[in-house]
Design an enzyme around this catalytic site. Structure first.
Site, short mmCIF file in Angstrom:
data_model
loop_
_atom_site.label_atom_id
_atom_site.label_comp_id
_atom_site.label_asym_id
_atom_site.label_seq_id
_atom_site.Cartn_x
_atom_site.Cartn_y
_atom_site.Cartn_z
N LYS A 67 0.88 -1.18 0.00
CA LYS A 67 0.00 0.00 0.00
C LYS A 67 0.90 1.22 0.00
O LYS A 67 1.82 1.31 0.82
CB LYS A 67 -0.91 0.02 1.23
CG LYS A 67 -1.78 1.28 1.26
CD LYS A 67 -2.86 1.20 2.32
CE LYS A 67 -2.38 1.63 3.68
NZ LYS A 67 -3.47 1.83 4.64
N ASN A 160 -14.04 12.55 24.11
CA ASN A 160 -13.17 13.08 23.05
C ASN A 160 -12.62 14.42 23.47
O ASN A 160 -13.30 15.20 24.14
CB ASN A 160 -13.96 13.22 21.73
CG ASN A 160 -13.02 13.38 20.55
OD1 ASN A 160 -12.05 12.64 20.42
ND2 ASN A 160 -13.29 14.34 19.68
N SER A 199 -5.42 10.93 17.60
CA SER A 199 -4.09 11.31 17.10
C SER A 199 -3.21 11.81 18.25
O SER A 199 -2.34 12.66 18.03
CB SER A 199 -4.21 12.43 16.07
OG SER A 199 -5.33 12.25 15.27
N THR A 221 -2.33 4.69 17.89
CA THR A 221 -0.88 4.86 17.89
C THR A 221 -0.23 3.98 16.81
O THR A 221 -0.16 2.77 16.96
CB THR A 221 -0.32 4.54 19.29
OG1 THR A 221 -0.90 5.46 20.22
CG2 THR A 221 1.20 4.68 19.32
N ASP A 222 0.19 4.65 15.74
CA ASP A 222 0.78 3.94 14.61
C ASP A 222 2.08 4.61 14.16
O ASP A 222 2.52 4.42 13.04
CB ASP A 222 -0.22 3.87 13.44
CG ASP A 222 -0.72 5.25 13.04
OD1 ASP A 222 -0.32 6.25 13.68
OD2 ASP A 222 -1.49 5.34 12.08
#
Ligand code: NAD
Length: 321
Positions: A67, A160, A199, A221-222
């Protein structure tokens, strides 16, 4: 080769098909029939864009590819385009010839939601009734829809940073006929399953906000530096992940690993639970935590499935290449 454009994905791909593809590829990874290639992610120094590649090879599913894509923060305001842009390319593993090009934007949301949903199926308590959402952006709605299919939930609660976004969650809860309640962070103690999808670069959810027996899916969390939950929640919980190498470097576990309170060998691939080589949840009081970092093989799995569906329905564009 076949082309499946972004505009066709919504009519072709279902949550059930994404779930099945992701569950199978997690199992293949744990059985060492499939592996991810090292991730490339670059700040381009142009349009403040982050661009990269996630790829892999699934011998069991006969899927090879990558990707390509990333995040263009000014797309929406300048051009009316969504900020996340990606495309999946598949190759014939027997010949190396390109076999498909598939729009990757909606697929990314569906495969990410499928990952936490697979974790809930295999790790949450059967009697889970309350689901707690932390995050209310684009991905959160996909996450909630997919999660609600895994247990007989009776209530959705949510927090949120930007409370004006909470109606996004309320709408999904209403679609499922469930009540929604906005809570403060200690209010998450009521939840049997918690999904974090923000984020954030600082811990939001503390260990004291999570009750014993809860399953927590950390999905936001990436990237190196991001963080959604306090590191000591990972030492309290039994930690599972899509891929241990990503979990310890760019996933939620990076912080507990960095401070020495968690080691890579204490983290289990979710695929091992799917395959039955790990027993999964050990008791009703155990906190389980899935660190969903997002692997290239998930993208390839859902893209390969959507190509099959497009060919079946006669909508795939065939190009002599
Ligand atoms: P979005 O921009 O639509 O929503 C962002 C969410 O994070 C909102 O709820 C917002 O209020 C919240 N937020 C923003 N800044 C914050 C902060 N400093 N502290 C706490 N909350 C904050 O984004 P999205 O498309 O919903 O994506 C959410 C996250 O998921 C992103 O970090 C993205 O990189 C990540 N993601 C992960 C995977 C994966 O496979 N694990 C896949 C896709 C996206």
């Amino acid at each position: 080769m076949h082309i499946v454009p972004e505009r066709d994905i919504a009519d072709l791909m279902t949550r059930a098909a994404a779930f099945d593809a992701v569950e199978k590829v997690f199992a293949a990874m744990a059985a060492e029939d499939a592996y991810n290639f090292p991730v490339i992610r670059e700040a381009l120094g142009h349009e403040e864009a982050l661009y990269g590649f996630k790829g892999g090879f699934d011998r069991a599913g006969s899927t090879l590819g990558l990707k390509a894509g990333g995040y263009w923060p000014h797309n929406l305001e300048k051009r009316g385009l969504i900020n996340h842009q990606s495309t999946v390319f598949l190759f014939d593993p027997d010949t190396g010839k390109v076999s498909a090009m598939v729009g990757g934007n909606l697929l990314t949301a569906l495969r990410t939601a499928a990952a936490s949903s697979v974790s809930i199926k295999h790790l949450a308590r059967e009697d889970a009734k309350v689901i707690g959402m932390v995050g209310a952006g684009h991905q959160a709605t996909f996450q909630l829809r997919a999660a609600l299919e895994q247990r007989s939930f009776e209530k959705v609660i949510g927090w949120n940073l930007h409370p004006e976004m909470l109606p996004n969650l309320e709408k999904v809860a209403a679609e499922a006929g469930l009540p929604f309640e906005a809570v403060d962070l200690p209010g998450l103690k009521e939840a049997d399953v918690v999904i974090t999808i923000t984020s954030s670069f600082d811990p939001i959810v503390l260990s004291e906000h999570i009750s014993d027996g809860t399953h927590v899916a950390c999905m936001g969390t990436d990237t190196i530096g991001k963080q959604e939950v306090a590191a000591d929640l990972l030492t309290r919980a039994t930690v599972f992940t899509d891929e241990v190498a990503q979990s310890t470097t760019l996933g939620e576990a990076q912080h507990a690993v960095a401070n020495g309170s968690l080691t890579a060998d204490q983290i289990t691939q979710l695929g091992a639970v799917i395959n039955g080589t790990h027993g999964g949840r050990a008791s009703d009081r155990e906190v389980t935590l899935f660190d969903g970092t997002g692997v290239g093989l998930q993208d390839l799995a859902v893209a390969a499935r959507v190509v099959e569906l497009a060919i079946e329905k006669g909508t795939a564009i065939e190009v002599d290449f």
